[in-house]
Write an enzyme that holds these catalytic residues in place. Structure first.
Site, short mmCIF file in Angstrom:
data_model
loop_
_atom_site.label_atom_id
_atom_site.label_comp_id
_atom_site.label_asym_id
_atom_site.label_seq_id
_atom_site.Cartn_x
_atom_site.Cartn_y
_atom_site.Cartn_z
N HIS A 131 -22.16 -13.63 43.71
CA HIS A 131 -22.79 -13.48 42.40
C HIS A 131 -24.29 -13.32 42.63
CE1 HIS A 131 -22.26 -13.91 38.02
NE2 HIS A 131 -23.53 -14.31 38.03
N ASP A 166 -18.96 -19.49 28.08
CA ASP A 166 -20.15 -18.95 28.76
C ASP A 166 -20.67 -17.72 28.00
OD1 ASP A 166 -22.13 -18.65 30.90
OD2 ASP A 166 -21.00 -16.85 31.42
N ARG A 183 -28.58 -18.00 24.65
CA ARG A 183 -29.75 -18.14 25.52
C ARG A 183 -30.66 -16.93 25.40
NH1 ARG A 183 -27.03 -18.59 31.02
NH2 ARG A 183 -29.13 -18.41 31.83
N SER A 201 -23.80 -21.51 34.11
CA SER A 201 -23.27 -20.21 33.74
C SER A 201 -22.61 -19.54 34.94
CB SER A 201 -24.40 -19.33 33.19
OG SER A 201 -23.99 -18.00 33.06
N LYS A 219 -18.03 -19.54 35.95
CA LYS A 219 -17.20 -18.35 36.15
C LYS A 219 -16.52 -18.39 37.52
CE LYS A 219 -20.66 -15.45 34.85
NZ LYS A 219 -21.64 -16.14 34.00
N1 URA Z 1 -25.75 -14.69 36.08
C1 URA Z 1 -24.98 -15.41 35.21
O1 URA Z 1 -23.76 -15.26 35.19
N2 URA Z 1 -25.57 -16.28 34.41
C2 URA Z 1 -26.90 -16.48 34.38
O2 URA Z 1 -27.37 -17.28 33.62
C3 URA Z 1 -27.72 -15.73 35.28
C4 URA Z 1 -27.11 -14.84 36.13
#
Ligand code: URA
Length: 519
Positions: free
Chosen positions: A120, A199, A206, A221, A225
């Site tokens: 990620h 999320d 946000r 966040s 995931k």
């Molecule tokens: N990627 C995400 O999934 N969430 C965030 O808050 C920042 C980057």
């Protein structure tokens, strides 16, 4: 408010972590809001119960509040309180779990477990690494169930890039994901009603409450995931530099450590790479253009910094999940998958399995760069900018580039807004290269009118020239922070600091030399 409403629901806000105020991205005078630095007035005015009461908020409280009626809760106030007061790792882990439990946990066959990995990114300009890395890892025998975000940045996220490919379907059910992992080895899907829905709610909230860059909120966040994916190892690419969510390297490091630590407390093996985001990654920015560049990388070609990050992150994952003896061995396997076409083959299969007409997927993956350009959405016009003087390219500042492209339609200012998928820019020169005055250095792809004077000025300001001799562009990788515990053999948290410019592959001796207890 110096002529700027603080939250107008349309304007991209980011919190200026250096100045402590609120800055409207793109606002010429960088107007600051009145709330001041995080540790000033608000800490006294925000009630302790609100600022830290979330620790008492278990999954049972957060989830229905977020999903059933977000307006019922002073969600904005809660987010702001978290932004101002922070959360400790335990609270962050609680929130992560609450978000993760809002949807389904993915169940995989036992035999897949050592092979389940993912990556990620906190988001960067020109960051198309996921498009290449997921299929490359699949070609190396991994299972990559990537749940990605849309990105709140100036030029969209991984899913937006994939959606520039006609027919691509990012919404996949857990059942479809399993099928994709069986057949292809990877998939890239979006958060949905079944996958971490809370999320999605929080992400959108946000965006309009200037709380995007809250360290615990970013952590929760991202990890929420990934917790549902049931991974063997995760690597997070934490960007720092002018165009990153956390420009300051120290803050980015803190985020990296939080991700690693909170991940470990949830049983998730997370490593974090700190990578520079001052200049764009690769040579292309914008959705279709980035897909083109990802395909080049999948051809075994493309810009060296992109390939280096793909092989470096992939190598670390193969090593961390016990599928390679050392990071360098893993990196070499990922490089081989790019060079022998097997990664590109997986990408083609993934596209076809995610809704793209098989003939189009084939044409994209086997076609020439010119043919690919015909197949992807393009912009109406192109405009080139020329170097204003002789000099060596010291830097190409990603932030002004991204802000102008955002204005041209490559980014969204609020969740759900449509994007101009063909809008973007191609860098025609590389960092370290010597230029002559008048050399074209940037090609902007645009749909609307010619660039305005201020847009041209902003873009020309992105080209930083010096009198230095030409030099090799530095590696984007600065540090790798490893999880505690067996890694695969190491017994403690291990921070590998990479000297500037040394490159990801240079980690190999440091990592290979790791012994239990070393640090
Ligand atoms: N990627 C995400 O999934 N969430 C965030 O808050 C920042 C980057």
């Amino acid at each position: 408010m110096d002529g700027c409403a603080r939250v107008d629901g349309r304007t991209p806000w980011r919190t200026d972590t250096r100045g402590g105020g609120w800055v409207r991205a793109g606002c010429k005078d960088q107007c600051l809001g009145r709330l001041g630095a995080p540790n000033q007035t608000p800490t006294r005015t925000v009630p302790k119960t609100l600022a830290s009461g979330h620790s008492a908020m278990s999954a049972q409280v957060w989830t229905p509040v977020l999903l059933d009626n977000p307006l019922m809760c002073p969600l904005g106030a809660m987010l702001m309180a978290i932004r101002l007061r922070g959360m400790d790792p335990e609270e962050t882990a609680l929130l992560t779990q609450a978000l993760a439990r809002s949807g389904q946990k993915l169940e995989w066959p036992e035999a897949w477990h050592p092979h389940l990995v993912d990556k990620h990114s906190t988001g960067g300009v020109g960051d198309k690494v996921s498009l290449v890395l997921a299929p490359a890892l699949a070609a190396c025998g991994c299972k990559v169930p990537m749940i990605s975000g849309r990105g709140l940045g100036h030029t969209g996220g991984t899913l937006d890039k994939l959606e520039s490919i006609p027919g691509f379907n990012v919404v996949q059910s857990p059942e479809q994901m399993k099928l994709l992992l069986e057949q292809v080895g990877c998939c890239i899907v979006g958060q949905s009603e079944k996958l971490v829905p809370a999320d999605g709610v929080l992400y959108a909230a946000r965006d309009v409450t200037a709380t995007v860059d809250s360290l615990p909120l970013v952590t929760a966040s991202i990890l929420s995931k990934k917790v549902v994916e049931g991974l063997s190892a995760l690597i997070v690419d934490v960007k720092f530099g002018e165009a990153a969510l956390f420009p300051d390297q120290e803050q980015a490091r803190e985020l990296a450590r939080t991700l690693v630590g909170v991940g470990a407390s949830l049983g998730l093996r997370v490593a974090a790479a700190l990578t520079a985001m001052d200049s764009p990654l690769g040579r292309s920015v914008g959705h279709s253009l980035e897909v083109e560049e990802a395909l080049l990388c999948l051809d075994g070609a493309g810009p060296p910094d992109l390939r280096e990050l793909v092989t470096g992150l992939g190598g670390a994952l193969l090593w961390l999940s016990g599928q390679a003896e050392a990071q360098a061995r893993g990196a070499a396997r990922v490089a081989a998958a790019l060079d022998d076409g097997s990664a590109r083959g997986r990408f083609q299969q993934m596209l076809a399995a995610q809704g793209v007409e098989p003939a189009l997927a084939r044409a994209l993956c086997s076609g020439s760069p010119a043919r690919r350009r015909q197949l992807l959405p393009g912009a109406r016009d192109q405009e080139e900018l020329r170097a204003p003087a002789d000099g060596t390219v010291e830097r190409i500042r990603a932030l002004p580039l991204a802000l102008v492209l955002h204005e041209l339609g490559a980014g969204r200012s609020r969740a759900g807004e449509p994007l101009r998928l063909g809008v973007g820019a191609e860098l025609l020169v590389a960092v370290g290269q010597r230029l002559r005055r008048g050399t074209p250095w940037l090609r902007v792809h645009r749909d609307g009118a010619a660039l305005s004077g201020s847009q041209r000025r902003a873009l020309q300001g992105a080209l930083v020239l010096s009198d230095r001799a030409p030099f090799a562009a530095p590696s984007p990788l600065a540090e790798l922070i490893l999880p505690p515990g067996p890694a695969p053999e190491a017994a403690q948290e291990h921070h590998v600091h990479v000297a500037a410019g040394s490159g990801f592959q240079d980690l190999a001796p440091a990592l290979a030399a790791q012994t239990p207890g070393s640090s």
